[in-house]
Design an enzyme around this catalytic site. Structure first.
Site, PDB file in Angstrom:
ATOM      1  N   SER A 278       0.881  -1.172   0.000  1.00 31.90           N
ATOM      2  CA  SER A 278       0.000   0.000   0.000  1.00 31.90           C
ATOM      3  C   SER A 278       0.913   1.215   0.000  1.00 31.90           C
ATOM      4  O   SER A 278       2.071   1.123   0.439  1.00 31.90           O
ATOM      5  CB  SER A 278      -0.852   0.001   1.278  1.00 31.90           C
ATOM      6  OG  SER A 278      -1.479   1.251   1.469  1.00 31.90           O
TER       7      SER A 278
ATOM      8  N   TYR B  13      -2.140   0.343  10.616  1.00 29.96           N
ATOM      9  CA  TYR B  13      -2.153  -0.232   9.255  1.00 29.96           C
ATOM     10  C   TYR B  13      -0.859   0.162   8.551  1.00 29.96           C
ATOM     11  O   TYR B  13      -0.188  -0.675   7.937  1.00 29.96           O
ATOM     12  CB  TYR B  13      -3.380   0.310   8.520  1.00 29.96           C
ATOM     13  CG  TYR B  13      -3.536  -0.165   7.091  1.00 29.96           C
ATOM     14  CD1 TYR B  13      -4.018  -1.438   6.804  1.00 29.96           C
ATOM     15  CD2 TYR B  13      -3.220   0.672   6.025  1.00 29.96           C
ATOM     16  CE1 TYR B  13      -4.176  -1.866   5.487  1.00 29.96           C
ATOM     17  CE2 TYR B  13      -3.379   0.253   4.709  1.00 29.96           C
ATOM     18  CZ  TYR B  13      -3.862  -1.016   4.444  1.00 29.96           C
ATOM     19  OH  TYR B  13      -4.025  -1.439   3.138  1.00 29.96           O
TER      20      TYR B  13
HETATM   21  N1  LIG Z   1      -8.738  -1.120  -0.605  1.00 31.81           N
HETATM   22  C1  LIG Z   1      -7.729  -0.250  -0.466  1.00 31.81           C
HETATM   23  O1  LIG Z   1      -7.925   0.979  -0.400  1.00 31.81           O
HETATM   24  C2  LIG Z   1      -6.307  -0.738  -0.471  1.00 31.81           C
HETATM   25  C3  LIG Z   1      -5.279   0.187  -0.756  1.00 31.81           C
HETATM   26  C4  LIG Z   1      -3.957  -0.252  -0.762  1.00 31.81           C
HETATM   27  C5  LIG Z   1      -3.675  -1.579  -0.497  1.00 31.81           C
HETATM   28  N2  LIG Z   1      -4.681  -2.452  -0.231  1.00 31.81           N
HETATM   29  C6  LIG Z   1      -4.327  -3.839   0.070  1.00 31.81           C
HETATM   30  O2  LIG Z   1      -4.847  -4.658  -0.949  1.00 31.81           O
HETATM   31  C7  LIG Z   1      -5.053  -5.978  -0.434  1.00 31.81           C
HETATM   32  C8  LIG Z   1      -6.441  -6.459  -0.820  1.00 31.81           C
HETATM   33  O3  LIG Z   1      -7.398  -5.677  -0.122  1.00 31.81           O
HETATM   34  P1  LIG Z   1      -8.864  -5.374  -0.648  1.00 31.81           P
HETATM   35  O4  LIG Z   1      -8.945  -3.916  -0.837  1.00 31.81           O
HETATM   36  O5  LIG Z   1      -9.231  -6.276  -1.774  1.00 31.81           O
HETATM   37  O6  LIG Z   1      -9.677  -5.714   0.689  1.00 31.81           O
HETATM   38  P2  LIG Z   1     -10.905  -6.667   0.982  1.00 31.81           P
HETATM   39  O7  LIG Z   1     -11.236  -6.394   2.400  1.00 31.81           O
HETATM   40  O8  LIG Z   1     -11.944  -6.489  -0.038  1.00 31.81           O
HETATM   41  O9  LIG Z   1     -10.285  -8.132   0.831  1.00 31.81           O
HETATM   42  C9  LIG Z   1      -9.368  -8.658   1.739  1.00 31.81           C
HETATM   43  C10 LIG Z   1      -9.499 -10.179   1.755  1.00 31.81           C
HETATM   44  O10 LIG Z   1      -8.548 -10.675   2.713  1.00 31.81           O
HETATM   45  C11 LIG Z   1      -9.181 -11.708   3.451  1.00 31.81           C
HETATM   46  N3  LIG Z   1      -8.552 -11.889   4.756  1.00 31.81           N
HETATM   47  C12 LIG Z   1      -8.661 -11.106   5.867  1.00 31.81           C
HETATM   48  N4  LIG Z   1      -7.970 -11.635   6.879  1.00 31.81           N
HETATM   49  C13 LIG Z   1      -7.390 -12.764   6.414  1.00 31.81           C
HETATM   50  C14 LIG Z   1      -6.560 -13.754   6.991  1.00 31.81           C
HETATM   51  N5  LIG Z   1      -6.180 -13.700   8.274  1.00 31.81           N
HETATM   52  N6  LIG Z   1      -6.138 -14.781   6.214  1.00 31.81           N
HETATM   53  C15 LIG Z   1      -6.549 -14.864   4.931  1.00 31.81           C
HETATM   54  N7  LIG Z   1      -7.347 -13.978   4.328  1.00 31.81           N
HETATM   55  C16 LIG Z   1      -7.769 -12.940   5.070  1.00 31.81           C
HETATM   56  C17 LIG Z   1     -10.641 -11.256   3.578  1.00 31.81           C
HETATM   57  O11 LIG Z   1     -11.502 -12.338   3.902  1.00 31.81           O
HETATM   58  C18 LIG Z   1     -10.881 -10.667   2.192  1.00 31.81           C
HETATM   59  O12 LIG Z   1     -11.359 -11.636   1.290  1.00 31.81           O
HETATM   60  C19 LIG Z   1      -4.821  -5.868   1.083  1.00 31.81           C
HETATM   61  O13 LIG Z   1      -3.522  -6.314   1.406  1.00 31.81           O
HETATM   62  C20 LIG Z   1      -4.937  -4.383   1.342  1.00 31.81           C
HETATM   63  O14 LIG Z   1      -4.250  -3.998   2.499  1.00 31.81           O
HETATM   64  C21 LIG Z   1      -5.992  -2.076  -0.207  1.00 31.81           C
END
Ligand SMILES: NC(=O)c1ccc[n+]([C@@H]2O[C@H](COP(=O)([O-])OP(=O)(O)OC[C@H]3O[C@@H](n4cnc5c(N)ncnc54)[C@H](O)[C@@H]3O)[C@@H](O)[C@H]2O)c1
Length: 275
Positions: free
Chosen positions: A137, A150
């Protein structure tokens, strides 16, 4: 001659970005293992992506479950080519207002989960090489008020990834790559309930990305591994400049927060009108 694609694992692939990354790897011909802590979500994603797509319930905090996922894909595909550490969780608010469990959860899923996945993948890739893609991120590169723990977990993930990449090269291992992808805020379920949350304003302060924007970036990284890719690139430059001059950066943050709040209000109003 390059061998045909073999096994790939995506963590947290039950929904959001992970689901699309699994689809990308299926499209590229990999035998994909969709994993998630949410069993029903992992199963549904795999079923949606095709009859050959594997799925497993994996909590990335648990090293044994992560190792079992590696063994599963090795048995089914013969080789592990790609491992995407995508699972992540976000709880907002100043650290001192968060319950200890929320702080621990973010560190364990985002940092320890990435470490577990990377180490496990390296063990499987020692013979034939491979590529580990860590979804980090912009919060891994700079200060993020409202998302301090975070940000700490994502700084840990990027520090670990780059240091391990250096360790691989120092050990003479040239055929295992680690690429970190650092997106700005993405419109996924992680942010869907954050429009009324002032603490997450910074996630909305740039160009709010669509998950497909990040898939495009990952597509490029799969073709050409890179230690760090910011999405969009200009935001990466902006946050690195802010880090180079932390005093100035801190002074600019209230402006960024205000901008993020405006975007949240606008999106919230638009959604209410559409409802
Ligand atoms: N959405 C944003 O703004 C954003 C920005 C930058 C980075 N990210 C990163 O992108 C990645 C994907 O996030 P997203 O936006 O699709 O979020 P999301 O919440 O839609 O999906 C996250 C997934 O991770 C799974 N998860 C949570 N805890 C877990 C665990 N202990 N073991 C296995 N799976 C687990 C959840 O069940 C979910 O399916 C993450 O690493 C997030 O930090 C997200």
């Amino acid at each position: 001659m390059t061998p045909p694609p073999a096994g790939a694992v995506v963590t947290g692939a039950g929904r959001g970005l992970g689901r699309l990354l699994a689809a990308l790897l299926v499209e590229r011909g990999y035998r994909v293992l969709v994993t998630d802590i949410d069993e029903a979500a992992a199963r549904a994603t795999a079923q949606r992506l095709g009859p050959d797509v594997l799925w497993a319930t994996v909590d990335v905090r648990d090293e044994e479950q992560v190792a079992a996922a590696r063994d599963h894909v090795m048995t089914e595909a013969g080789r592990l080519d790609i491992w995407v550490n995508n699972a992540g969780v976000l709880a907002t608010g100043p650290a001192w207002e968060q319950p200890p469990e929320a702080r621990r959860l973010m560190l364990e899923v985002n940092a320890l989960g990435t470490i577990n996945g990377t180490v496990t993948a390296i063990e499987a890739m020692r013979d034939a090489g491979g590529h580990i893609v860590n979804i980090v991120s912009l919060a891994g590169l700079t200060a993020v008020p409202g998302e301090a723990v975070y940000a700490a977990s994502k700084h840990a993930a990027i520090g670990f990834s780059l240091s391990t990449l250096a360790d691989l090269r120092l050990a003479g291992i040239e055929d295992i790559d680690i690429s970190c992808v650092c997106p700005d805020g993405i419109w996924t379920p992680m942010l869907h309930d954050k429009l009324d949350d002032p603490a997450s304003a910074l996630s909305f302060s740039g160009r709010l990305l669509q998950p497909t924007d990040v898939v495009t970036a990952v597509r490029k990284v799969l073709d050409r591994p890179r230690p760090v890719t910011s999405v969009p690139g200009w935001r990466g430059l902006q946050v690195r400049l802010a880090d180079a001059f932390p005093g100035l950066g801190l002074r600019a943050l209230p402006l960024m927060v205000a901008r993020g709040r405006r975007v949240q209000h606008r999106m919230s109003a638009r959604l209410r009108q559409g409802a």
